[in-house]
Design a protein around this motif. Structure first.
Motif, PDB file in Angstrom:
ATOM      1  N   GLU A   5       0.754  -1.232   0.081  1.00  0.00           N
ATOM      2  CA  GLU A   5      -0.161   0.003  -0.071  1.00  0.00           C
ATOM      3  C   GLU A   5       0.782   1.129  -0.043  1.00  0.00           C
ATOM      4  OE1 GLU A   5      -2.894  -0.025   3.241  1.00  0.00           O
ATOM      5  OE2 GLU A   5      -3.440  -2.163   2.761  1.00  0.00           O
ATOM      6  N   PHE A   6       1.963   1.453   0.671  1.00  0.00           N
ATOM      7  CA  PHE A   6       2.780   2.582   0.943  1.00  0.00           C
ATOM      8  C   PHE A   6       3.510   2.627  -0.428  1.00  0.00           C
ATOM      9  CE2 PHE A   6       3.448   1.441   5.626  1.00  0.00           C
ATOM     10  CZ  PHE A   6       2.312   2.303   5.968  1.00  0.00           C
ATOM     11  N   LEU A   7       3.863   1.475  -1.185  1.00  0.00           N
ATOM     12  CA  LEU A   7       4.584   1.618  -1.983  1.00  0.00           C
ATOM     13  C   LEU A   7       3.710   2.280  -3.464  1.00  0.00           C
ATOM     14  CD1 LEU A   7       6.527  -1.817  -2.095  1.00  0.00           C
ATOM     15  CD2 LEU A   7       7.736   0.675  -2.138  1.00  0.00           C
ATOM     16  N   ASN A   8       2.431   1.613  -3.549  1.00  0.00           N
ATOM     17  CA  ASN A   8       1.513   2.090  -4.391  1.00  0.00           C
ATOM     18  C   ASN A   8       1.095   3.373  -4.321  1.00  0.00           C
ATOM     19  OD1 ASN A   8       1.464  -0.447  -5.575  1.00  0.00           O
ATOM     20  ND2 ASN A   8      -0.372  -1.113  -4.431  1.00  0.00           N
ATOM     21  N   ASP A   9       1.140   4.191  -2.977  1.00  0.00           N
ATOM     22  CA  ASP A   9       1.226   5.472  -2.701  1.00  0.00           C
ATOM     23  C   ASP A   9       2.452   6.352  -3.189  1.00  0.00           C
ATOM     24  OD1 ASP A   9      -1.339   5.077  -1.780  1.00  0.00           O
ATOM     25  OD2 ASP A   9      -0.871   5.279   0.242  1.00  0.00           O
ATOM     26  N   GLY A  31       7.868  -8.168  -3.929  1.00  0.00           N
ATOM     27  CA  GLY A  31       9.008  -7.969  -5.244  1.00  0.00           C
ATOM     28  C   GLY A  31       8.093  -7.268  -6.433  1.00  0.00           C
ATOM     29  N   ASN A  32       7.095  -7.803  -6.711  1.00  0.00           N
ATOM     30  CA  ASN A  32       6.515  -7.211  -7.922  1.00  0.00           C
ATOM     31  C   ASN A  32       6.137  -5.583  -8.015  1.00  0.00           C
ATOM     32  OD1 ASN A  32       6.454 -10.026  -8.833  1.00  0.00           O
ATOM     33  ND2 ASN A  32       4.407 -10.137  -8.273  1.00  0.00           N
ATOM     34  N   HIS A  33       6.158  -5.115  -6.820  1.00  0.00           N
ATOM     35  CA  HIS A  33       5.821  -3.625  -6.572  1.00  0.00           C
ATOM     36  C   HIS A  33       6.974  -2.972  -6.186  1.00  0.00           C
ATOM     37  CE1 HIS A  33       1.546  -4.697  -6.428  1.00  0.00           C
ATOM     38  NE2 HIS A  33       2.116  -6.169  -5.771  1.00  0.00           N
ATOM     39  N   ALA A  34       8.104  -3.458  -5.836  1.00  0.00           N
ATOM     40  CA  ALA A  34       9.271  -2.646  -5.277  1.00  0.00           C
ATOM     41  C   ALA A  34      10.503  -2.960  -5.955  1.00  0.00           C
ATOM     42  CB  ALA A  34       9.500  -2.776  -4.015  1.00  0.00           C
ATOM     43  N   THR A  35      11.410  -1.968  -5.970  1.00  0.00           N
ATOM     44  CA  THR A  35      13.088  -2.350  -6.432  1.00  0.00           C
ATOM     45  C   THR A  35      13.711  -1.954  -5.263  1.00  0.00           C
ATOM     46  OG1 THR A  35      13.090  -0.230  -7.358  1.00  0.00           O
ATOM     47  CG2 THR A  35      12.610  -2.071  -8.845  1.00  0.00           C
ATOM     48  N   ILE A  36      14.599  -2.613  -5.085  1.00  0.00           N
ATOM     49  CA  ILE A  36      15.586  -2.377  -3.654  1.00  0.00           C
ATOM     50  C   ILE A  36      16.601  -1.217  -4.054  1.00  0.00           C
ATOM     51  CG2 ILE A  36      17.594  -3.338  -2.345  1.00  0.00           C
ATOM     52  CD1 ILE A  36      16.195  -6.050  -3.163  1.00  0.00           C
ATOM     53  N   MET A  61      16.925  -2.294   5.198  1.00  0.00           N
ATOM     54  CA  MET A  61      16.801  -2.505   3.864  1.00  0.00           C
ATOM     55  C   MET A  61      15.724  -1.380   3.378  1.00  0.00           C
ATOM     56  SD  MET A  61      15.607  -5.459   1.300  1.00  0.00           S
ATOM     57  CE  MET A  61      13.744  -5.532   2.124  1.00  0.00           C
ATOM     58  N   PHE A  62      15.906  -0.724   2.194  1.00  0.00           N
ATOM     59  CA  PHE A  62      15.248   0.307   1.784  1.00  0.00           C
ATOM     60  C   PHE A  62      14.587  -0.241   0.367  1.00  0.00           C
ATOM     61  CE2 PHE A  62      17.459   2.971   4.657  1.00  0.00           C
ATOM     62  CZ  PHE A  62      16.561   3.820   5.032  1.00  0.00           C
ATOM     63  N   LEU A  63      13.230   0.000   0.350  1.00  0.00           N
ATOM     64  CA  LEU A  63      12.504  -0.289  -0.852  1.00  0.00           C
ATOM     65  C   LEU A  63      12.034   0.905  -1.700  1.00  0.00           C
ATOM     66  CD1 LEU A  63      10.704  -3.319   0.447  1.00  0.00           C
ATOM     67  CD2 LEU A  63      12.677  -3.228  -1.004  1.00  0.00           C
ATOM     68  N   VAL A  64      11.797   1.129  -3.008  1.00  0.00           N
ATOM     69  CA  VAL A  64      11.252   2.150  -3.687  1.00  0.00           C
ATOM     70  C   VAL A  64      10.182   1.558  -4.554  1.00  0.00           C
ATOM     71  CG1 VAL A  64      13.196   3.744  -3.464  1.00  0.00           C
ATOM     72  CG2 VAL A  64      13.004   2.256  -5.284  1.00  0.00           C
ATOM     73  N   PRO A  65       9.274   2.447  -4.792  1.00  0.00           N
ATOM     74  CA  PRO A  65       8.126   2.058  -5.912  1.00  0.00           C
ATOM     75  C   PRO A  65       8.773   1.526  -7.170  1.00  0.00           C
ATOM     76  CG  PRO A  65       7.404   4.010  -4.979  1.00  0.00           C
ATOM     77  CD  PRO A  65       8.758   3.773  -4.553  1.00  0.00           C
ATOM     78  N   LYS A  66       8.391   0.419  -7.798  1.00  0.00           N
ATOM     79  CA  LYS A  66       9.007   0.077  -9.190  1.00  0.00           C
ATOM     80  C   LYS A  66       8.448   0.986 -10.246  1.00  0.00           C
ATOM     81  CE  LYS A  66      10.017  -4.533 -10.130  1.00  0.00           C
ATOM     82  NZ  LYS A  66       9.631  -5.658 -10.237  1.00  0.00           N
ATOM     83  N   SER A  67       9.398   1.665 -10.835  1.00  0.00           N
ATOM     84  CA  SER A  67       8.838   2.689 -11.916  1.00  0.00           C
ATOM     85  C   SER A  67       8.487   1.806 -13.089  1.00  0.00           C
ATOM     86  CB  SER A  67       9.906   3.606 -12.293  1.00  0.00           C
ATOM     87  OG  SER A  67      11.208   2.698 -12.583  1.00  0.00           O
ATOM     88  N   GLU A  68       7.488   2.144 -13.447  1.00  0.00           N
ATOM     89  CA  GLU A  68       6.944   1.432 -14.917  1.00  0.00           C
ATOM     90  C   GLU A  68       7.158   2.146 -16.396  1.00  0.00           C
ATOM     91  OE1 GLU A  68       3.024  -0.275 -13.952  1.00  0.00           O
ATOM     92  OE2 GLU A  68       3.784   0.316 -11.649  1.00  0.00           O
TER      93      GLU A  68
END
Length: 175
Positions: free
Chosen positions: A113-117, A150-155, A168-175
């Motif tokens: 949810e956080f990553l999608n925001d 994994g489908n929603h984030a990149t490290i 560990m830090f994750l950022v939203p996956k850019s499409e």
């Protein structure tokens, strides 16, 4: 006096102490290097202000303009720039080395949810007491967490042990 905008105060009219200035007219045309008295007279004739727009130049650059309108337009531009910038928050998800599968999936859903925001997610596994002797358990938990999100984030920053936490830090996956 505190304002919503940060406008650096410029020297205007009598505050300008230089002997000669490079003068720019209202329409943007160059009037050349003139004595400060002549520049003040030109500004007064047009019922406008003489504003020192580049005090560090040699000679300083002054412009004939309506100072109140100039300040208003600068404030408007700054406000527009602030409106268009995206604030990225860092949300934290805390895990433990012996977390159950259901709890892990619940936390992963929250992270998604956080990553999608559009927020960054800081995943931390906290080791307490004797758990410090089994940091590999934390690595397994982080790997399981990564499989779920994994489908929603990149490290952004890989898992690393810092003191009693594995972070560990994750950022939203850019499409």
């Amino acid at each position: 006096m505190r304002r919503c905008c940060t406008i650096k105060e410029l020297q205007i009219n009598e505050e300008i102490r230089d002997k000669e200035v490079r003068l720019i007219d209202v329409d943007g045309s160059q009037l050349g290097v003139v004595p400060i008295r002549k520049a003040m007279d030109i500004a007064n004739d047009r019922k406008l202000d003489l504003v020192n727009v580049a005090p560090n130049a040699k000679p300083p650059v002054c412009k004939v303009l309506d100072y109140g309108k100039y300040k208003y337009e600068i404030a408007k531009k700054e406000k527009e720039a602030r409106k268009n910038q995206k604030v990225i928050n860092v949300k934290e998800i805390r895990l433990t080395p012996n977390i159950e599968a259901h709890d892990l999936s619940t936390k992963a859903k929250r992270a998604i949810e956080f990553l999608n925001d559009g927020d960054k997610v800081k995943v931390s596994v906290r080791f307490r007491g004797r758990e410090m002797g089994h940091t590999e358990m934390g690595k397994i938990v982080i790997d399981d967490f990564l499989k779920i999100v994994g489908n929603h984030a990149t490290i952004e920053k890989a898992a690393k042990l810092e003191g009693r936490n594995m972070i560990m830090f994750l950022v939203p996956k850019s499409e």
